[in-house]
Enzyme design. Structure first.
Site, PDB file in Angstrom:
ATOM      1  N   GLY A   5      39.565  38.736  33.511  1.00  0.00           N
ATOM      2  CA  GLY A   5      40.445  38.028  34.429  1.00  0.00           C
ATOM      3  C   GLY A   5      40.190  36.545  34.448  1.00  0.00           C
ATOM      4  O   GLY A   5      40.829  35.802  35.197  1.00  0.00           O
ATOM      5  N   THR A   6      39.273  36.082  33.590  1.00  0.00           N
ATOM      6  CA  THR A   6      38.869  34.679  33.594  1.00  0.00           C
ATOM      7  C   THR A   6      39.704  33.820  32.666  1.00  0.00           C
ATOM      8  O   THR A   6      39.570  32.597  32.681  1.00  0.00           O
ATOM      9  CB  THR A   6      37.394  34.565  33.197  1.00  0.00           C
ATOM     10  OG1 THR A   6      37.186  35.293  31.985  1.00  0.00           O
ATOM     11  CG2 THR A   6      36.499  35.156  34.270  1.00  0.00           C
ATOM     12  N   ILE A  41      36.282  21.095  28.193  1.00  0.00           N
ATOM     13  CA  ILE A  41      37.074  22.091  28.914  1.00  0.00           C
ATOM     14  C   ILE A  41      38.242  22.522  28.036  1.00  0.00           C
ATOM     15  O   ILE A  41      38.995  21.688  27.524  1.00  0.00           O
ATOM     16  CB  ILE A  41      37.581  21.514  30.250  1.00  0.00           C
ATOM     17  CG1 ILE A  41      36.383  21.085  31.124  1.00  0.00           C
ATOM     18  CG2 ILE A  41      38.443  22.531  30.972  1.00  0.00           C
ATOM     19  CD1 ILE A  41      35.399  22.183  31.433  1.00  0.00           C
ATOM     20  N   ASN A  46      40.812  24.990  28.887  1.00  0.00           N
ATOM     21  CA  ASN A  46      42.033  25.116  29.684  1.00  0.00           C
ATOM     22  C   ASN A  46      41.734  24.582  31.070  1.00  0.00           C
ATOM     23  O   ASN A  46      41.048  25.229  31.865  1.00  0.00           O
ATOM     24  CB  ASN A  46      42.480  26.581  29.747  1.00  0.00           C
ATOM     25  CG  ASN A  46      43.779  26.773  30.515  1.00  0.00           C
ATOM     26  OD1 ASN A  46      44.322  25.839  31.110  1.00  0.00           O
ATOM     27  ND2 ASN A  46      44.285  27.993  30.517  1.00  0.00           N
ATOM     28  N   GLN A  83      38.264  28.953  37.798  1.00  0.00           N
ATOM     29  CA  GLN A  83      36.950  29.575  37.707  1.00  0.00           C
ATOM     30  C   GLN A  83      35.950  28.924  38.660  1.00  0.00           C
ATOM     31  O   GLN A  83      35.161  29.619  39.311  1.00  0.00           O
ATOM     32  CB  GLN A  83      36.428  29.484  36.270  1.00  0.00           C
ATOM     33  CG  GLN A  83      36.971  30.544  35.355  1.00  0.00           C
ATOM     34  CD  GLN A  83      36.532  31.921  35.798  1.00  0.00           C
ATOM     35  OE1 GLN A  83      35.374  32.299  35.642  1.00  0.00           O
ATOM     36  NE2 GLN A  83      37.434  32.673  36.373  1.00  0.00           N
ATOM     37  N   VAL A 126      32.153  27.846  32.029  1.00  0.00           N
ATOM     38  CA  VAL A 126      32.350  27.502  33.437  1.00  0.00           C
ATOM     39  C   VAL A 126      32.307  28.713  34.359  1.00  0.00           C
ATOM     40  O   VAL A 126      32.697  28.627  35.511  1.00  0.00           O
ATOM     41  CB  VAL A 126      33.688  26.747  33.644  1.00  0.00           C
ATOM     42  CG1 VAL A 126      33.679  25.426  32.915  1.00  0.00           C
ATOM     43  CG2 VAL A 126      34.875  27.596  33.199  1.00  0.00           C
ATOM     44  N   GLY A 127      31.853  29.855  33.906  1.00  0.00           N
ATOM     45  CA  GLY A 127      31.856  31.045  34.753  1.00  0.00           C
ATOM     46  C   GLY A 127      30.845  31.003  35.871  1.00  0.00           C
ATOM     47  O   GLY A 127      31.179  31.096  37.051  1.00  0.00           O
ATOM     48  N   GLU A 128      29.568  30.835  35.502  1.00  0.00           N
ATOM     49  CA  GLU A 128      28.494  30.913  36.499  1.00  0.00           C
ATOM     50  C   GLU A 128      28.284  29.626  37.289  1.00  0.00           C
ATOM     51  O   GLU A 128      27.968  29.649  38.481  1.00  0.00           O
ATOM     52  CB  GLU A 128      27.177  31.286  35.807  1.00  0.00           C
ATOM     53  CG  GLU A 128      26.833  32.744  35.853  1.00  0.00           C
ATOM     54  CD  GLU A 128      27.493  33.543  34.740  1.00  0.00           C
ATOM     55  OE1 GLU A 128      27.360  34.773  34.732  1.00  0.00           O
ATOM     56  OE2 GLU A 128      28.146  32.936  33.885  1.00  0.00           O
TER      57      GLU A 128
END
Length: 760
Positions: A486-487, A649, A651, A658, A723-725
């Site tokens: 979903g990320t 980056i 997107n 995120q 960039v998730g965590e």
């Protein structure tokens, strides 16, 4: 209706995105499928004569099953079988066969293997029926007698029997050896602080519950739709546990409704669904209930002690950070909790320690920013406490101890724009207007506080393969067994490919979520873009060179005497940089080849020899405003500025989303999320969304995200990190520090509920 959906899913012939380049803000390519219900999740795939399995959960915490009586359940119309450890199909016995690619050291849990009970809620039977309703009702009729044993589930009661953990977990790095003489220097420090910090258990609560649909083919082949963060990891697990050859199992996860660590390891519903399919030779679906989602991995309960020594000017002289965390009796689940304290700030004397306490609980599991969510929190709250001991601005203290090299081993950073994060985040927030005294801002019945913290997370890259096929109609299909939880993986990979090939986005399709596709790592650690994205760029570059070679051979080709460096890909064509009018459509080049398609494959291997010479990390600076009702102790986080340095980056739209999601989770960690345990029963009690609190719309206010420019070609050929965590790390600490600034009350445990905020 069918025509309407088709129109929504297929862009019109004259509809185009125009040039798409890395860094643009792009809407999800899979967005329409999701909002129109075309995206199917693990429990939504159909099969002929599908059976439904419902798990029967154990009711004791430790002991053994003495007897099982399934007669009443089997008498329910539509019930086919009740599968237990006594009648299950054959499964492997050795621990090695149950170890997935992310398993820690020890013995993995083996569902329905024997009569032993290891933790509360453990699956003890599976009722299989022709309808879900029959299976659910029959599951309540299975009678199980137990022989219970004494259990231990309270971490704080058993700290004295902690042990040094196994190092056998992929990606885990134990704390480094002590540097200097931290204890002696801390003892003699002119300014020092010492604090104990506690973090309770948190549980994953993704929107999609864990589910597996096993579709059995006429030849016995199993096609499994599973909620997982790696189709190949789950396929590996099924093949090894049941002794099935690789070509007998295909596992798919095209859509995953949230995971963030909960799907790194195969969960027990997968094994149970396969058991039923093998035993009954039918297709089977097993979906866990929300309550059962609390019966497996969770963020581990952790206690920490931080001691900081400093000179009167704020220069750190000693850092001591020790942590004790829970694990199960069978496995040593480990996280990098204290390592961050050896990396964030310059200091000559550092000692870090990390141990585990084995409890009668299911093994913990990775949860967004594992280790850092707790470890950085304790360090950053301690730094805030030290700033008040020094009568020094918290941001100024961090800048005073800014590390230009890795404090532990002296390595340079691959890139580090943390100083710019501090500057830009502070400017956007208005930090210069912050009064230094606590309880100095008020509006009506609410005290106002401003706090800040630093965030840090690893910038990892792993191994991956990708394939790319350019068809004669000009459409590009790129494939890798990646995962999108979903990320935005679908979209990021399409952007990378479209940028490389100079094609509009709607002409590119990315295939993921299938174990038969080129190998990709488990989706975790914020490494997917740096890893799979680099493989996608690599295969597109190979495709570029193949197209150029073909173009040179075409009759009257403008590229006959050109070099590859003289050409560029733009507008769906190959053209000369100096003469853009001299171009050949990519479709025409493929058609000239005569095969109707042009395919390339690429294997991406990290440049380990180069990367090992650098500390690779993402960084953030988080600034928070809270408003605290002094009478009730309720806290509102009314404003957050998160300044992020996470490489290039891909997107901008998805990346911002995120970070916002991470900030929301950080607010949940700070104020809401905690699983309450009754240690007399050894059971988690608030196992539902009515009593396990998560942030809702009313809890979330202004969140401003600042991306500091950074381009890291050490971490990845794309310049991207992840960039998730990083969006979550540091948020809870900033909230804690803001609460202190507002009230003068220091809360050293999470969540910071009203009773703690009101405590004298």
């Amino acid at each position: 209706m069918t025509d309407l959906i088709a129109a929504l899913r297929t862009p019109a012939a004259d509809e185009g995105t125009g040039p798409v380049t890395i860094g643009m803000a792009v809407s999800r390519v899979d967005g329409r499928d999701k909002v129109t219900g075309q995206a199917r999740y693990a429990a939504e795939h159909q099969a002929d004569a599908l059976l439904y399995g419902v798990v029967v959960s154990g009711t004791i915490t430790k002991g053994r099953i003495a007897a099982i009586d399934a007669r009443k359940a089997l008498a329910v119309p539509g019930v086919i079988e009740v599968i237990t450890h006594e009648n299950r199909p054959r499964i492997r016995s050795f621990d090695l066969f149950y170890k997935d690619m992310t398993a820690p050291g020890g013995s993995p849990f083996r569902p329905l293997y024997d009569d032993k009970i290891h933790s509360s809620g453990q699956p003890v039977a599976l009722v299989v029926a022709a309808t879900f309703e029959a299976a659910r009702y029959a599951s309540s009729l299975v009678e199980i007698a137990y022989e219970a044993e004494a259990h231990e589930t309270c971490l704080l009661d058993h700290l004295e029997r902690s042990h040094k953990p196994s190092r056998l977990k992929a990606g885990y790095t134990p704390p480094p050896e002590p540097k200097g003489f931290a204890d002696e220097v801390w003892d003699s420090a002119l300014v020092k602080m010492e604090g104990d910090y506690y973090s309770g258990v948190e549980h994953h609560n993704p929107l999609e519950m864990f589910a597996s649909t096993v579709v059995r083919g006429f030849d016995g082949h199993l096609t499994i739709y599973d909620k997982t963060q790696s189709s190949q990891n789950s396929r590996w697990y099924v093949s090894h546990v049941f002794g099935l050859s690789k070509d007998k199992v295909t596992l798919r996860n095209p859509y995953v409704g949230g995971a963030f660590g909960s799907g790194l390891r195969p969960q027990y519903q997968l094994a149970l669904a396969v058991m039923a399919a093998l035993k009954l030779e039918r297709s089977v679906r097993v979906v866990l209930t929300r309550r059962q989602m609390f019966s497996f991995g969770h963020r581990p309960e952790t206690v920490q002690r931080v001691r900081l020594g400093a000179r009167p000017d704020g220069t750190l002289t000693a850092i001591i950070h020790e942590a004790l965390a829970e694990t199960s009796r069978n496995e040593d689940y480990v996280e990098a909790v204290v390592n961050w304290s050896g990396q964030l700030y310059a200091c000559e004397h550092i000692r870090l320690g990390y141990k585990l306490v084995a409890l009668d609980r299911f093994s913990p599991i990775d949860m967004r920013a594992p280790g850092a969510a707790h470890g950085v929190h304790a360090l950053e709250v301690a730094m805030d406490e030290l700033s008040y001991e020094l009568t020094m601005d918290p941001l100024a203290l961090r800048l005073r101890n800014y590390a230009d090299l890795d404090p532990t081993d002296g390595l340079p950073y691959s890139t580090k724009e943390l100083r710019a994060c501090y500057e830009q985040g502070a400017a956007r927030f208005g930090w210069h207007r912050r009064p230094g005294d606590v309880r100095s801002m008020r509006e009506g019945h609410e005290l106002i506080g401003w706090g800040m913290a630093t965030g840090m997370w690893d910038a990892m890259q792993m191994f991956a393969r990708a394939s790319a096929v350019l068809h004669a109609d000009g459409k590009l299909v790129v494939s890798s067994a990646a995962t999108d939880i979903g990320t935005g993986t679908y979209t990021a990979m399409c952007i990378i490919a479209a940028d490389a090939m100079g094609m509009p986005l709607e002409r590119v399709r990315f295939q993921l979520g299938d174990s038969t596709l080129p190998v990709a790592p488990v989706e975790g650690g914020s490494s997917h873009v740096a890893t799979v994205g680099s493989a996608v760029q690599g295969v597109c570059e190979k495709l570029q060179k193949s197209l150029f070679k073909l173009a040179r051979k075409m009759p009257d080709s403008p590229f006959a005497k050109a070099r590859f460096e003289d050409a560029e890909f733009a507008g769906g064509a190959l053209r000369l940089r100096a003469q853009p009018g001299h171009a050949l459509p990519l479709a025409a080049i493929v058609a000239f080849d005569g095969a109707g398609r042009l395919e390339e494959k690429y294997m991406m291997l990290p440049n380990v020899l180069k990367q090992k010479n650098y500390l690779r990390a993402t960084h953030s600076a988080v600034f928070v405003e809270v408003r605290v009702d002094e009478a009730f102790g309720t806290v509102r986080v009314t404003r957050v500025v998160s300044a992020i340095a996470a490489g290039r980056i891909i997107n901008a739209k998805a990346a911002r989303s995120q970070i916002i999601g991470g900030v929301v989770w950080g607010i949940g960690q700070a104020l809401h999320e905690e699983t309450q345990s009754d240690d007399r029963l050894g059971r988690f009690m608030n196992h539902n969304l009515g009593e396990y609190h998560v942030p809702v719309n009313a809890d979330i206010h202004a969140i401003d995200v600042v991306f500091v420019p950074e381009d890291d070609r050490i971490v990845s050929r794309l310049g991207a990190k992840g960039v998730g965590e990083i969006g979550q790390v540091g948020v809870a600490a900033a909230v804690c520090n803001a609460i202190y600034h507002a009230t003068g009350r220091r809360v050293r445990s999470t969540p910071m509920t009203p009773d703690k905020v009101m405590a004298p």
